[in-house]
Design a protein around this motif. Structure first.
Motif, mmCIF file in Angstrom:
data_model
loop_
_atom_site.group_PDB
_atom_site.id
_atom_site.type_symbol
_atom_site.label_atom_id
_atom_site.label_comp_id
_atom_site.label_asym_id
_atom_site.label_seq_id
_atom_site.Cartn_x
_atom_site.Cartn_y
_atom_site.Cartn_z
ATOM 1 N N LEU A 16 0.951 -1.125 0.116
ATOM 2 C CA LEU A 16 -0.470 -0.278 0.093
ATOM 3 C C LEU A 16 0.525 1.223 0.043
ATOM 4 O O LEU A 16 1.758 1.457 0.683
ATOM 5 N N HIS A 17 0.396 2.263 -0.378
ATOM 6 C CA HIS A 17 1.334 3.341 -0.697
ATOM 7 C C HIS A 17 0.841 4.626 0.757
ATOM 8 O O HIS A 17 1.074 5.350 0.396
ATOM 9 N N HIS A 18 -0.154 4.204 1.021
ATOM 10 C CA HIS A 18 -0.897 4.822 1.980
ATOM 11 C C HIS A 18 -1.095 4.196 3.538
ATOM 12 O O HIS A 18 -1.175 2.439 3.359
ATOM 13 N N GLU A 19 -1.693 4.645 4.526
ATOM 14 C CA GLU A 19 -1.737 4.301 5.889
ATOM 15 C C GLU A 19 -3.631 4.427 6.106
ATOM 16 O O GLU A 19 -3.800 5.676 6.289
ATOM 17 N N PRO A 20 -3.898 3.360 5.607
ATOM 18 C CA PRO A 20 -5.758 3.306 6.181
ATOM 19 C C PRO A 20 -6.223 3.863 7.308
ATOM 20 O O PRO A 20 -7.241 4.640 7.005
ATOM 21 N N VAL A 21 -6.086 3.735 7.793
ATOM 22 C CA VAL A 21 -6.436 4.066 9.599
ATOM 23 C C VAL A 21 -5.753 5.436 9.498
ATOM 24 O O VAL A 21 -6.394 6.379 9.465
ATOM 25 N N LEU A 36 -14.406 3.485 -3.688
ATOM 26 C CA LEU A 36 -13.078 3.368 -3.975
ATOM 27 C C LEU A 36 -12.265 4.476 -2.463
ATOM 28 O O LEU A 36 -11.662 3.387 -2.339
ATOM 29 N N VAL A 37 -13.235 5.196 -2.214
ATOM 30 C CA VAL A 37 -12.522 5.576 -0.604
ATOM 31 C C VAL A 37 -12.950 4.803 0.605
ATOM 32 O O VAL A 37 -11.959 4.471 0.875
ATOM 33 N N SER A 38 -14.113 3.935 -0.259
ATOM 34 C CA SER A 38 -14.236 3.011 1.560
ATOM 35 C C SER A 38 -12.745 1.987 1.201
ATOM 36 O O SER A 38 -11.986 1.249 2.557
ATOM 37 N N ALA A 39 -12.780 1.317 -0.348
ATOM 38 C CA ALA A 39 -11.374 0.333 -0.906
ATOM 39 C C ALA A 39 -10.367 0.899 0.417
ATOM 40 O O ALA A 39 -9.734 0.150 1.096
ATOM 41 N N ILE A 40 -9.747 2.571 -0.157
ATOM 42 C CA ILE A 40 -8.268 2.865 0.359
ATOM 43 C C ILE A 40 -8.538 3.098 1.806
ATOM 44 O O ILE A 40 -7.473 2.607 2.093
ATOM 45 N N GLU A 41 -9.310 3.038 2.505
ATOM 46 C CA GLU A 41 -9.741 3.161 4.283
ATOM 47 C C GLU A 41 -9.682 1.660 4.563
ATOM 48 O O GLU A 41 -9.285 1.738 5.750
ATOM 49 N N SER A 42 -9.483 0.422 4.049
ATOM 50 C CA SER A 42 -9.848 -0.735 4.421
ATOM 51 C C SER A 42 -8.863 -1.577 3.793
ATOM 52 O O SER A 42 -8.598 -2.731 4.319
ATOM 53 N N GLY A 43 -8.685 -0.637 3.551
ATOM 54 C CA GLY A 43 -6.744 -1.333 2.792
ATOM 55 C C GLY A 43 -7.242 -3.007 0.828
ATOM 56 O O GLY A 43 -5.949 -3.063 1.381
ATOM 57 N N TRP A 44 -8.667 -2.649 1.095
ATOM 58 C CA TRP A 44 -8.590 -3.567 -0.166
ATOM 59 C C TRP A 44 -8.221 -2.629 -1.411
ATOM 60 O O TRP A 44 -7.823 -3.836 -2.420
ATOM 61 N N ARG A 45 -7.497 -1.747 -1.374
ATOM 62 C CA ARG A 45 -7.513 -0.771 -2.454
ATOM 63 C C ARG A 45 -5.871 0.077 -2.290
ATOM 64 O O ARG A 45 -5.713 0.632 -1.291
ATOM 65 N N SER A 46 -4.879 -0.084 -2.860
ATOM 66 C CA SER A 46 -4.130 1.663 -2.752
ATOM 67 C C SER A 46 -3.720 2.480 -3.659
ATOM 68 O O SER A 46 -4.005 2.536 -4.627
ATOM 69 N N ALA A 47 -3.853 3.813 -2.821
ATOM 70 C CA ALA A 47 -4.441 5.721 -2.685
ATOM 71 C C ALA A 47 -3.022 5.108 -4.091
ATOM 72 O O ALA A 47 -2.298 4.754 -3.972
ATOM 73 N N THR A 48 -3.587 5.980 -5.128
ATOM 74 C CA THR A 48 -2.170 6.009 -6.192
ATOM 75 C C THR A 48 -1.491 7.489 -5.700
ATOM 76 O O THR A 48 -2.484 7.755 -4.625
ATOM 77 N N PRO A 49 -0.164 7.441 -6.185
ATOM 78 C CA PRO A 49 0.157 8.889 -5.461
ATOM 79 C C PRO A 49 -0.631 10.363 -6.058
ATOM 80 O O PRO A 49 -0.977 11.224 -5.299
ATOM 81 N N ALA A 50 -0.898 10.442 -7.259
ATOM 82 C CA ALA A 50 -2.163 11.700 -7.704
ATOM 83 C C ALA A 50 -3.834 11.865 -6.575
ATOM 84 O O ALA A 50 -3.667 12.658 -5.824
ATOM 85 N N ARG A 63 2.174 6.168 3.504
ATOM 86 C CA ARG A 63 2.803 4.664 4.160
ATOM 87 C C ARG A 63 4.086 4.121 5.134
ATOM 88 O O ARG A 63 4.647 4.783 4.793
ATOM 89 N N GLN A 64 4.468 4.130 6.363
ATOM 90 C CA GLN A 64 5.873 4.091 6.867
ATOM 91 C C GLN A 64 6.361 3.441 6.527
ATOM 92 O O GLN A 64 6.210 2.078 7.508
ATOM 93 N N HIS A 65 7.365 2.938 5.634
ATOM 94 C CA HIS A 65 8.532 1.938 5.837
ATOM 95 C C HIS A 65 9.281 1.994 6.891
ATOM 96 O O HIS A 65 10.396 2.229 7.578
ATOM 97 N N VAL A 66 9.305 0.538 6.854
ATOM 98 C CA VAL A 66 10.133 0.724 8.404
ATOM 99 C C VAL A 66 11.131 -1.108 8.214
ATOM 100 O O VAL A 66 10.652 -2.154 7.681
ATOM 101 N N ASP A 67 12.180 -0.712 8.057
ATOM 102 C CA ASP A 67 13.324 -1.677 7.718
ATOM 103 C C ASP A 67 13.117 -2.659 9.095
ATOM 104 O O ASP A 67 13.129 -2.963 9.843
ATOM 105 N N SER A 68 13.324 -4.310 7.961
ATOM 106 C CA SER A 68 13.409 -4.975 8.754
ATOM 107 C C SER A 68 14.444 -5.333 9.581
ATOM 108 O O SER A 68 14.967 -6.367 10.564
ATOM 109 N N GLN A 69 16.019 -4.860 9.196
ATOM 110 C CA GLN A 69 17.074 -4.770 9.824
ATOM 111 C C GLN A 69 17.779 -3.812 10.891
ATOM 112 O O GLN A 69 17.094 -2.426 10.739
ATOM 113 N N PRO A 70 18.471 -3.928 11.897
ATOM 114 C CA PRO A 70 18.677 -2.894 12.635
ATOM 115 C C PRO A 70 19.673 -1.960 12.421
ATOM 116 O O PRO A 70 20.110 -2.261 10.925
#
Length: 85
Positions: free
Chosen positions: A12-17, A43-57, A75-82
């Motif tokens: 996802l490009h966004h954080e649904p919550v 589409l708004v509902s799907a974006i908020e529930s995480g079923w669809r990814s919002a395009t950058p635009a 979406r905040q990307h967290v590295d898996s390695q310290p």
């Protein structure tokens, strides 16, 4: 006939919550947000529930309508390695 099973997007490009929180903070319904952005209510509902990814635009338009920075909705990307020591 093959059966299609609906799956959530892998990335996802966004954080649904965050989108839901910002929309409610702005006092908008999903319908009002959809009309202001120019996308469907589904589409708004799907974006908020995480079923669809919002395009950058679309994410930029949503942020503009909600009067918040795009980074708040991304979406905040967290590295898996310290980090290295």
């Amino acid at each position: 006939m093959p059966v299609y099973k609906r799956r959530k997007p892998r990335k996802l490009h966004h954080e649904p919550v965050a989108v839901t929180w910002a929309r409610k903070k702005a006092g908008l319904t999903q319908r009002a947000l959809a009309r202001s952005v120019g996308i469907s209510e589904q589409l708004v509902s799907a974006i908020e529930s995480g079923w669809r990814s919002a395009t950058p635009a679309n994410l930029a338009k949503i942020a503009e309508v909600l009067n918040c920075p795009v980074v708040l909705l991304e979406r905040q990307h967290v590295d898996s390695q310290p980090p290295p020591k």
